[in-house]
Design a protein around this motif. Sequence first.
Motif, PDB file in Angstrom:
ATOM      1  N   ILE A   1      73.273 -81.445  27.475  1.00  0.00           N
ATOM      2  CA  ILE A   1      72.834 -80.150  27.998  1.00  0.00           C
ATOM      3  C   ILE A   1      71.347 -80.211  28.341  1.00  0.00           C
ATOM      4  O   ILE A   1      70.919 -79.767  29.404  1.00  0.00           O
ATOM      5  CB  ILE A   1      73.117 -79.024  26.988  1.00  0.00           C
ATOM      6  CG1 ILE A   1      74.631 -78.791  26.857  1.00  0.00           C
ATOM      7  CG2 ILE A   1      72.415 -77.735  27.412  1.00  0.00           C
ATOM      8  CD1 ILE A   1      75.009 -77.890  25.693  1.00  0.00           C
TER       9      ILE A   1
ATOM     10  N   THR B   1      69.995 -79.952  32.221  1.00  0.00           N
ATOM     11  CA  THR B   1      69.170 -78.823  32.645  1.00  0.00           C
ATOM     12  C   THR B   1      67.724 -79.230  32.918  1.00  0.00           C
ATOM     13  O   THR B   1      66.939 -78.424  33.390  1.00  0.00           O
ATOM     14  CB  THR B   1      69.183 -77.719  31.585  1.00  0.00           C
ATOM     15  OG1 THR B   1      68.726 -78.246  30.339  1.00  0.00           O
ATOM     16  CG2 THR B   1      70.569 -77.121  31.439  1.00  0.00           C
TER      17      THR B   1
ATOM     18  N   ARG C   1      73.334 -80.615  36.902  1.00  0.00           N
ATOM     19  CA  ARG C   1      74.054 -79.519  36.235  1.00  0.00           C
ATOM     20  C   ARG C   1      75.436 -79.908  35.715  1.00  0.00           C
ATOM     21  O   ARG C   1      75.847 -79.405  34.672  1.00  0.00           O
ATOM     22  CB  ARG C   1      74.165 -78.313  37.163  1.00  0.00           C
ATOM     23  CG  ARG C   1      72.847 -77.728  37.558  1.00  0.00           C
ATOM     24  CD  ARG C   1      72.175 -77.027  36.414  1.00  0.00           C
ATOM     25  NE  ARG C   1      70.903 -76.475  36.891  1.00  0.00           N
ATOM     26  CZ  ARG C   1      69.830 -76.390  36.146  1.00  0.00           C
ATOM     27  NH1 ARG C   1      69.858 -76.796  34.918  1.00  0.00           N
ATOM     28  NH2 ARG C   1      68.725 -75.895  36.639  1.00  0.00           N
ATOM     29  N   PRO C   2      76.188 -80.768  36.390  1.00  0.00           N
ATOM     30  CA  PRO C   2      77.499 -81.130  35.829  1.00  0.00           C
ATOM     31  C   PRO C   2      77.395 -81.727  34.422  1.00  0.00           C
ATOM     32  O   PRO C   2      78.286 -81.536  33.597  1.00  0.00           O
ATOM     33  CB  PRO C   2      78.052 -82.153  36.824  1.00  0.00           C
ATOM     34  CG  PRO C   2      77.396 -81.806  38.116  1.00  0.00           C
ATOM     35  CD  PRO C   2      76.021 -81.345  37.739  1.00  0.00           C
ATOM     36  N   TRP C   3      76.301 -82.421  34.127  1.00  0.00           N
ATOM     37  CA  TRP C   3      76.149 -82.991  32.793  1.00  0.00           C
ATOM     38  C   TRP C   3      75.858 -81.907  31.761  1.00  0.00           C
ATOM     39  O   TRP C   3      76.230 -82.049  30.598  1.00  0.00           O
ATOM     40  CB  TRP C   3      75.069 -84.068  32.781  1.00  0.00           C
ATOM     41  CG  TRP C   3      75.583 -85.312  33.416  1.00  0.00           C
ATOM     42  CD1 TRP C   3      75.286 -85.782  34.650  1.00  0.00           C
ATOM     43  CD2 TRP C   3      76.535 -86.217  32.860  1.00  0.00           C
ATOM     44  NE1 TRP C   3      75.990 -86.932  34.898  1.00  0.00           N
ATOM     45  CE2 TRP C   3      76.768 -87.220  33.813  1.00  0.00           C
ATOM     46  CE3 TRP C   3      77.216 -86.278  31.655  1.00  0.00           C
ATOM     47  CZ2 TRP C   3      77.649 -88.262  33.594  1.00  0.00           C
ATOM     48  CZ3 TRP C   3      78.092 -87.316  31.434  1.00  0.00           C
ATOM     49  CH2 TRP C   3      78.309 -88.300  32.403  1.00  0.00           C
ATOM     50  N   ALA C   4      75.226 -80.829  32.170  1.00  0.00           N
ATOM     51  CA  ALA C   4      75.013 -79.709  31.260  1.00  0.00           C
ATOM     52  C   ALA C   4      76.350 -79.064  30.905  1.00  0.00           C
ATOM     53  O   ALA C   4      76.593 -78.717  29.748  1.00  0.00           O
ATOM     54  CB  ALA C   4      74.065 -78.685  31.877  1.00  0.00           C
ATOM     55  N   VAL C   5      77.221 -78.934  31.893  1.00  0.00           N
ATOM     56  CA  VAL C   5      78.550 -78.352  31.648  1.00  0.00           C
ATOM     57  C   VAL C   5      79.370 -79.271  30.750  1.00  0.00           C
ATOM     58  O   VAL C   5      80.004 -78.822  29.786  1.00  0.00           O
ATOM     59  CB  VAL C   5      79.278 -78.088  32.980  1.00  0.00           C
ATOM     60  CG1 VAL C   5      80.715 -77.652  32.746  1.00  0.00           C
ATOM     61  CG2 VAL C   5      78.515 -77.059  33.808  1.00  0.00           C
ATOM     62  N   ARG C   6      79.345 -80.555  31.046  1.00  0.00           N
ATOM     63  CA  ARG C   6      80.083 -81.515  30.212  1.00  0.00           C
ATOM     64  C   ARG C   6      79.543 -81.529  28.788  1.00  0.00           C
ATOM     65  O   ARG C   6      80.304 -81.655  27.830  1.00  0.00           O
ATOM     66  CB  ARG C   6      79.999 -82.908  30.826  1.00  0.00           C
ATOM     67  CG  ARG C   6      80.751 -83.032  32.117  1.00  0.00           C
ATOM     68  CD  ARG C   6      80.547 -84.374  32.765  1.00  0.00           C
ATOM     69  NE  ARG C   6      81.172 -84.405  34.080  1.00  0.00           N
ATOM     70  CZ  ARG C   6      80.656 -84.990  35.128  1.00  0.00           C
ATOM     71  NH1 ARG C   6      79.496 -85.626  35.048  1.00  0.00           N
ATOM     72  NH2 ARG C   6      81.275 -84.955  36.283  1.00  0.00           N
TER      73      ARG C   6
ATOM     74  N   ALA D   1      78.145 -79.002  27.229  1.00  0.00           N
ATOM     75  CA  ALA D   1      78.603 -77.773  26.574  1.00  0.00           C
ATOM     76  C   ALA D   1      80.049 -77.921  26.112  1.00  0.00           C
ATOM     77  O   ALA D   1      80.402 -77.521  24.996  1.00  0.00           O
ATOM     78  CB  ALA D   1      78.458 -76.593  27.516  1.00  0.00           C
ATOM     79  N   LEU D   2      80.883 -78.506  26.954  1.00  0.00           N
ATOM     80  CA  LEU D   2      82.291 -78.715  26.578  1.00  0.00           C
ATOM     81  C   LEU D   2      82.406 -79.674  25.386  1.00  0.00           C
ATOM     82  O   LEU D   2      83.220 -79.459  24.489  1.00  0.00           O
ATOM     83  CB  LEU D   2      83.085 -79.236  27.772  1.00  0.00           C
ATOM     84  CG  LEU D   2      83.244 -78.260  28.940  1.00  0.00           C
ATOM     85  CD1 LEU D   2      83.902 -78.954  30.125  1.00  0.00           C
ATOM     86  CD2 LEU D   2      84.027 -77.037  28.508  1.00  0.00           C
TER      87      LEU D   2
END
Length: 68
Positions: free
Chosen positions: A23, A27, A42-47, A49-50
């Motif tokens: 995250i 970010t 941003r995709p790495w921030a989503v990953r 979080a998951l």
Amino acid sequence: MQAVAAGIRIVAALMVLMGLLWIGQGTGLIHWPASSFMLDQRPWAVRGALLAIAGVGLWLAGRRVARR
């Protein structure tokens, strides 16, 4: 059974910590390592979080295993 629960909790804690790192990198808050391909993506921030959410879920499952 306690050893299994402890192992689950260790893996869960590592998942949460790695998720928080992802995250931060995704970010742009954490710039370590400096040459990482994950910075400001941003995709790495989503990953992340998951992964952190999955780690919390695994931690809770480990607590249920420890009670048995």
